[in-house]
Design a protein around this motif. Structure first.
Motif, PDB file in Angstrom:
ATOM      1  N   GLN A   7      51.861  30.846  59.410  1.00 57.70           N
ATOM      2  CA  GLN A   7      50.420  30.293  58.812  1.00 57.70           C
ATOM      3  C   GLN A   7      49.413  32.059  58.115  1.00 57.70           C
ATOM      4  N   ASP A   8      49.262  33.150  58.182  1.00 54.08           N
ATOM      5  CA  ASP A   8      48.685  33.416  57.769  1.00 54.08           C
ATOM      6  C   ASP A   8      48.674  33.823  56.407  1.00 54.08           C
ATOM      7  N   ALA A   9      50.193  34.080  56.040  1.00 53.34           N
ATOM      8  CA  ALA A   9      50.664  33.989  54.782  1.00 53.34           C
ATOM      9  C   ALA A   9      50.306  32.992  54.202  1.00 53.34           C
ATOM     10  N   LEU A  10      50.483  31.453  54.123  1.00 51.55           N
ATOM     11  CA  LEU A  10      49.836  30.411  53.552  1.00 51.55           C
ATOM     12  C   LEU A  10      48.465  31.134  53.386  1.00 51.55           C
ATOM     13  N   GLU A  11      47.924  30.899  54.162  1.00 47.21           N
ATOM     14  CA  GLU A  11      46.235  30.902  54.137  1.00 47.21           C
ATOM     15  C   GLU A  11      45.708  32.394  53.281  1.00 47.21           C
ATOM     16  N   TRP A  12      46.610  33.083  53.231  1.00 43.46           N
ATOM     17  CA  TRP A  12      46.161  34.968  52.328  1.00 43.46           C
ATOM     18  C   TRP A  12      46.358  34.458  50.997  1.00 43.46           C
ATOM     19  N   ARG A  13      47.340  34.014  50.547  1.00 51.00           N
ATOM     20  CA  ARG A  13      48.015  33.761  49.139  1.00 51.00           C
ATOM     21  C   ARG A  13      46.335  32.374  48.350  1.00 51.00           C
ATOM     22  N   TYR A  14      46.704  33.381  47.007  1.00 50.80           N
ATOM     23  CA  TYR A  14      45.591  32.075  46.012  1.00 50.80           C
ATOM     24  C   TYR A  14      46.131  32.871  44.777  1.00 50.80           C
ATOM     25  N   ALA A  15      46.113  31.772  44.412  1.00 55.25           N
ATOM     26  CA  ALA A  15      46.269  31.997  42.132  1.00 55.25           C
ATOM     27  C   ALA A  15      45.311  33.377  41.905  1.00 55.25           C
ATOM     28  N   THR A  16      45.850  34.118  42.154  1.00 60.51           N
ATOM     29  CA  THR A  16      44.983  35.608  41.533  1.00 60.51           C
ATOM     30  C   THR A  16      44.467  35.510  39.741  1.00 60.51           C
ATOM     31  N   LYS A  17      43.439  35.606  39.278  1.00 61.51           N
ATOM     32  CA  LYS A  17      42.885  35.778  38.437  1.00 61.51           C
ATOM     33  C   LYS A  17      43.217  37.351  37.650  1.00 61.51           C
ATOM     34  N   LYS A  18      42.568  38.410  38.959  1.00 54.43           N
ATOM     35  CA  LYS A  18      42.438  38.941  38.527  1.00 54.43           C
ATOM     36  C   LYS A  18      43.179  40.075  39.549  1.00 54.43           C
ATOM     37  N   PHE A  19      44.208  40.762  38.245  1.00 55.16           N
ATOM     38  CA  PHE A  19      45.343  41.741  39.048  1.00 55.16           C
ATOM     39  C   PHE A  19      45.256  43.323  38.781  1.00 55.16           C
ATOM     40  N   ASP A  20      45.349  44.429  39.822  1.00 53.45           N
ATOM     41  CA  ASP A  20      45.016  45.712  39.576  1.00 53.45           C
ATOM     42  C   ASP A  20      46.122  46.530  39.037  1.00 53.45           C
ATOM     43  N   PRO A  21      46.457  46.671  37.472  1.00 56.11           N
ATOM     44  CA  PRO A  21      47.204  47.312  37.016  1.00 56.11           C
ATOM     45  C   PRO A  21      48.164  48.441  37.051  1.00 56.11           C
ATOM     46  N   THR A  22      47.210  48.829  37.823  1.00 58.83           N
ATOM     47  CA  THR A  22      47.743  51.126  38.854  1.00 58.83           C
ATOM     48  C   THR A  22      48.712  50.337  40.475  1.00 58.83           C
ATOM     49  N   VAL A 181      59.272  26.850  30.679  1.00 61.81           N
ATOM     50  CA  VAL A 181      58.208  25.767  31.349  1.00 61.81           C
ATOM     51  C   VAL A 181      57.544  26.477  31.988  1.00 61.81           C
ATOM     52  N   ALA A 182      57.382  27.908  32.765  1.00 62.37           N
ATOM     53  CA  ALA A 182      56.569  27.904  33.527  1.00 62.37           C
ATOM     54  C   ALA A 182      56.952  29.712  33.734  1.00 62.37           C
ATOM     55  N   THR A 183      55.935  29.898  34.432  1.00 57.61           N
ATOM     56  CA  THR A 183      55.543  31.656  34.743  1.00 57.61           C
ATOM     57  C   THR A 183      55.111  31.811  35.649  1.00 57.61           C
ATOM     58  N   VAL A 184      55.151  33.045  35.911  1.00 56.71           N
ATOM     59  CA  VAL A 184      54.691  33.876  37.743  1.00 56.71           C
ATOM     60  C   VAL A 184      54.327  34.929  36.910  1.00 56.71           C
ATOM     61  N   ALA A 185      52.534  35.765  37.601  1.00 54.70           N
ATOM     62  CA  ALA A 185      52.640  36.907  37.386  1.00 54.70           C
ATOM     63  C   ALA A 185      52.902  37.125  38.525  1.00 54.70           C
ATOM     64  N   LEU A 186      53.571  38.326  39.590  1.00 56.34           N
ATOM     65  CA  LEU A 186      53.716  38.967  40.417  1.00 56.34           C
ATOM     66  C   LEU A 186      53.167  40.865  40.315  1.00 56.34           C
ATOM     67  N   GLY A 187      52.030  40.834  42.198  1.00 57.34           N
ATOM     68  CA  GLY A 187      51.505  42.257  41.934  1.00 57.34           C
ATOM     69  C   GLY A 187      50.465  42.298  43.008  1.00 57.34           C
ATOM     70  N   TYR A 188      49.069  42.796  42.271  1.00 54.71           N
ATOM     71  CA  TYR A 188      48.192  43.146  44.111  1.00 54.71           C
ATOM     72  C   TYR A 188      46.739  42.693  43.215  1.00 54.71           C
ATOM     73  N   ARG A 189      46.157  41.750  44.055  1.00 52.95           N
ATOM     74  CA  ARG A 189      45.074  42.073  43.238  1.00 52.95           C
ATOM     75  C   ARG A 189      43.684  42.836  43.148  1.00 52.95           C
ATOM     76  N   HIS A 190      43.315  42.461  41.740  1.00 55.76           N
ATOM     77  CA  HIS A 190      42.145  43.684  42.440  1.00 55.76           C
ATOM     78  C   HIS A 190      40.560  43.281  42.715  1.00 55.76           C
ATOM     79  N   SER A 191      40.150  44.537  43.311  1.00 51.64           N
ATOM     80  CA  SER A 191      38.867  44.839  44.174  1.00 51.64           C
ATOM     81  C   SER A 191      37.639  43.500  43.826  1.00 51.64           C
ATOM     82  N   GLU A 192      38.341  43.055  42.309  1.00 46.68           N
ATOM     83  CA  GLU A 192      36.707  43.000  41.921  1.00 46.68           C
ATOM     84  C   GLU A 192      37.007  41.266  41.451  1.00 46.68           C
ATOM     85  N   ASP A 193      38.869  41.493  42.105  1.00 40.88           N
ATOM     86  CA  ASP A 193      38.733  39.368  41.947  1.00 40.88           C
ATOM     87  C   ASP A 193      37.823  38.694  42.367  1.00 40.88           C
ATOM     88  N   PRO A 194      36.483  37.737  42.365  1.00 39.23           N
ATOM     89  CA  PRO A 194      36.024  37.328  43.316  1.00 39.23           C
ATOM     90  C   PRO A 194      36.662  35.988  43.248  1.00 39.23           C
TER      91      PRO A 194
END
Length: 213
Positions: A7-22, A181-194
């Motif tokens: 449940q925590d994992a489902l609540e935690w995820r969201y479509a991240t708009k801004k990733f941290d490239p580092t 048909v589609a893509t998925v970006a994977l990584g870690y959210r940037h601290s500035e992603d609102p």
């Protein structure tokens, strides 16, 4: 795994708009993400898909303008392009049957009935029907990837906001029988992603889930 963990994992995820490239996904985590793709289920088990992991920064830079200039394309740790098989053919079916015989240690002859079933239902089916079917199957694999990423606390963004034909051209897959048909970006959210601070908006369960008794 406890119910709370899921449940925590489902609540935690969201479509991240801004990733941290580092921040990069570890090799160990990437193995599990890869496994989620290769182990995803498909109709008849034939897996009418393939996944292009775009590692070349120059290629990602080329893909960005045909992706509405979305920064996830270039900033995410890993960028996976989902392609579906446009048309079923006897060679692909034979390859799958051979793989089944090898894995299950059985003869090709014993699988003739299943092979004929695939030929009849997939190879001989209308091409438009197979295109739609293949695309839908590919989204099953995407779902497995997104769920696995959430459990690993890896951010993931499914994307359709791009020009598929341009992708095929840039990736050199035009005329190959495989289409994006589609893509998925994977990584870690940037601290500035609102978006990470916004509450998840979903209809109430009663609006979505109905029991037929």
């Amino acid at each position: 795994m406890t119910h709370k963990t899921l449940q925590d994992a489902l609540e935690w995820r969201y479509a991240t708009k801004k990733f941290d490239p580092t921040k990069k996904i570890s090799d160990a985590d990437w193995v599990q993400l890869r496994n989620s793709l290769t182990l995803a289920p498909s109709s008849y088990g034939v897996q009418p898909w393939r996944f292009l992991v775009v590692e070349n920064p120059e290629v990602r830079n080329q893909l960005k303008p045909v992706s509405w200039n979305q920064t996830q394309v270039t900033d995410a740790s890993h960028y996976v392009v989902f392609q579906y098989k446009e048309k079923m053919d006897p060679d692909f079916v034979q390859k799958f049957i051979q793989r089944m015989a090898d894995v299950r240690e059985t003869s090709l002859e014993s699988l003739d009935g299943y092979k004929n079933l695939l030929i009849e239902n997939l190879v001989k089916a209308p091409e438009e029907k197979i295109r739609v079917w293949s695309q839908r199957q590919t989204y099953i694999a995407m779902g497995f990837l997104l769920q696995t990423a959430a459990l690993l606390r890896i951010d993931a963004t499914p994307m359709e906001g791009f020009d598929p034909a341009a992708y095929d051209k840039i990736l050199g897959t035009e005329g190959s029988g495989w289409k994006t048909v589609a893509t998925v970006a994977l990584g870690y959210r940037h601290s500035e992603d609102p978006l990470q601070h916004q509450k998840k908006v979903r209809f109430n369960e009663a609006d979505l889930i109905h029991y037929v008794k």
